[in-house]
Design a protein around this motif. Sequence first.
Motif, short mmCIF file in Angstrom:
data_model
loop_
_atom_site.label_atom_id
_atom_site.label_comp_id
_atom_site.label_asym_id
_atom_site.label_seq_id
_atom_site.Cartn_x
_atom_site.Cartn_y
_atom_site.Cartn_z
N SER A 1 3.87 9.21 1.37
CA SER A 1 4.74 8.89 0.22
C SER A 1 4.27 9.63 -1.03
N ILE A 2 2.99 9.66 -1.24
CA ILE A 2 2.45 10.35 -2.41
C ILE A 2 2.73 11.85 -2.30
N ARG B 1 0.84 -1.20 0.00
CA ARG B 1 0.00 0.00 0.00
C ARG B 1 0.87 1.24 0.00
N THR B 2 0.41 2.23 -0.70
CA THR B 2 1.11 3.50 -0.75
C THR B 2 0.46 4.44 0.26
N SER B 3 1.28 5.00 1.13
CA SER B 3 0.74 5.90 2.14
C SER B 3 0.59 7.31 1.57
#
Length: 61
Positions: free
Chosen positions: A7-8, A2-4
Amino acid sequence: MRTSFGSILLVLVLWLAGLGAAAQFAKFAVPFGTVRLLYPEAGTEIGWLLTLISAWVHFLE
């Protein structure tokens, strides 16, 4: 994986910083059209002039 959100956000901030840096280098390219018109016999050396000036400015920072 999963991308937090953090991070985005980091990727977006870095991308915007890169765009800002590219915009600063674009300011150096503005007078080169005029230089090319003043010195038409220079040919491709005008591109080297841009490279040298950009490198020199980066070195001074």
